[in-house]
Design an enzyme around this catalytic site. Sequence first.
Site, PDB file in Angstrom:
ATOM      1  CE  LYS A 237      -2.386  -1.255   3.885  1.00 40.40           C
ATOM      2  NZ  LYS A 237      -1.681  -2.359   4.255  1.00 40.40           N
TER       3      LYS A 237
ATOM      4  NE  ARG B 138      -4.222  -1.605  10.415  1.00 39.27           N
ATOM      5  CZ  ARG B 138      -3.263  -1.101   9.637  1.00 39.27           C
ATOM      6  NH1 ARG B 138      -3.203   0.133   9.268  1.00 39.27           N
ATOM      7  NH2 ARG B 138      -2.122  -1.786   9.365  1.00 39.27           N
TER       8      ARG B 138
ATOM      9  NE  ARG C 159       7.122  -2.883   5.891  1.00 35.34           N
ATOM     10  CZ  ARG C 159       5.946  -2.722   5.708  1.00 35.34           C
ATOM     11  NH1 ARG C 159       5.296  -2.384   4.489  1.00 35.34           N
ATOM     12  NH2 ARG C 159       4.960  -3.095   6.662  1.00 35.34           N
TER      13      ARG C 159
ATOM     14  NE  ARG D 272       6.497  -0.386  10.107  1.00 29.50           N
ATOM     15  CZ  ARG D 272       5.416  -0.633   9.347  1.00 29.50           C
ATOM     16  NH1 ARG D 272       5.268  -0.078   7.962  1.00 29.50           N
ATOM     17  NH2 ARG D 272       4.255  -1.070   9.934  1.00 29.50           N
TER      18      ARG D 272
ATOM     19  NE  ARG E 148       2.213  -5.199  11.338  1.00 25.14           N
ATOM     20  CZ  ARG E 148       3.396  -4.882  10.650  1.00 25.14           C
ATOM     21  NH1 ARG E 148       4.419  -5.540  10.891  1.00 25.14           N
ATOM     22  NH2 ARG E 148       3.166  -4.006   9.555  1.00 25.14           N
TER      23      ARG E 148
HETATM   24  P1  AMP Z   1       0.632   0.253   9.130  1.00 22.29           P
HETATM   25  O1  AMP Z   1       1.868   1.079   8.908  1.00 22.29           O
HETATM   26  O2  AMP Z   1      -0.545   0.723   8.523  1.00 22.29           O
HETATM   27  O3  AMP Z   1       1.092  -1.150   8.985  1.00 22.29           O
HETATM   28  O4  AMP Z   1       0.410   0.364  10.840  1.00 22.29           O
HETATM   29  C1  AMP Z   1       1.396   0.019  11.704  1.00 22.29           C
HETATM   30  C2  AMP Z   1       0.708  -0.283  13.132  1.00 22.29           C
HETATM   31  O5  AMP Z   1      -0.122   0.987  13.475  1.00 22.29           O
HETATM   32  C3  AMP Z   1      -0.478  -1.161  12.997  1.00 22.29           C
HETATM   33  O6  AMP Z   1       0.017  -2.595  13.209  1.00 22.29           O
HETATM   34  C4  AMP Z   1      -1.554  -0.400  13.944  1.00 22.29           C
HETATM   35  O7  AMP Z   1      -0.893  -0.757  15.292  1.00 22.29           O
HETATM   36  C5  AMP Z   1      -1.153   0.882  13.960  1.00 22.29           C
HETATM   37  N1  AMP Z   1      -2.277   1.459  13.063  1.00 22.29           N
HETATM   38  C6  AMP Z   1      -2.095   2.014  11.862  1.00 22.29           C
HETATM   39  N2  AMP Z   1      -3.420   2.274  11.393  1.00 22.29           N
HETATM   40  C7  AMP Z   1      -4.355   2.020  12.002  1.00 22.29           C
HETATM   41  C8  AMP Z   1      -5.637   1.932  12.226  1.00 22.29           C
HETATM   42  N3  AMP Z   1      -6.574   2.601  11.308  1.00 22.29           N
HETATM   43  N4  AMP Z   1      -6.478   1.791  13.088  1.00 22.29           N
HETATM   44  C9  AMP Z   1      -5.771   1.020  14.433  1.00 22.29           C
HETATM   45  N5  AMP Z   1      -4.365   1.031  14.482  1.00 22.29           N
HETATM   46  C10 AMP Z   1      -3.779   1.329  13.408  1.00 22.29           C
END
Ligand code: AMP
Length: 193
Positions: A14, A89, A128, A134, A146
Amino acid sequence: MLNLVLFGPPGAGKGTQSQKLVDKYQLVHLSTGDIFRDNIKGGTELGTLARSYMDKGELVPDEVTIKMLEAEVAKNENAVGFIFDGFPRTIPQAEALDRLMTKLNTSITLMIELIVPEEELTKRLILRGKDSGRPDDSNPDVNGNRIAVYHKQTAVAANHYNSQGKYHKVEGVGDIETIFHSLCKVMDGYAMV
Ligand code: AMP
């Protein structure tokens, strides 16, 4: 406005595709994961709270996430449209996003889900993790959680857009340009109004 929800599990691509879509369509890219990470770097209260969930691969509570997203949208009042990456989400987040768009006299134009098999996701997240720094990418247990959280809590959000006739899917495996071309084909089916 053209407002895209780019959807898919962690590691689906994404972020990579969002950058290319921003260049082509001049949309504002809002990644809730990136905003949380900026808050962690900046040592904010929100960052500390978010980190306690992110480190376990759990979702940050809806109320906190929605409030943050609303504030980010408000900072971009001249945007010609948005790419929402990693948001919504959950169903309550999808409903809150609809309300927010209505308040701005616009709506979500479409959702595109990037389809990637689970084995490939796991491989990508490990790779990654090696260079992204990260911590959530580097830990196999957190990665597994996740992906599980995605299936349990997030995948249903696609139904929300499907029932509105706004759902599309694109194959997320292959080279970056081919995937981008498939995304653009879907995007170009919507007039920039
Ligand atoms: P991402 O970079 O999108 O993979 O997000 C990393 C982490 O941020 C996720 O595993 C969640 O802990 C938190 N996170 C990101 N977006 C959301 C969301 N829309 N709702 C809840 N937690 C989020």
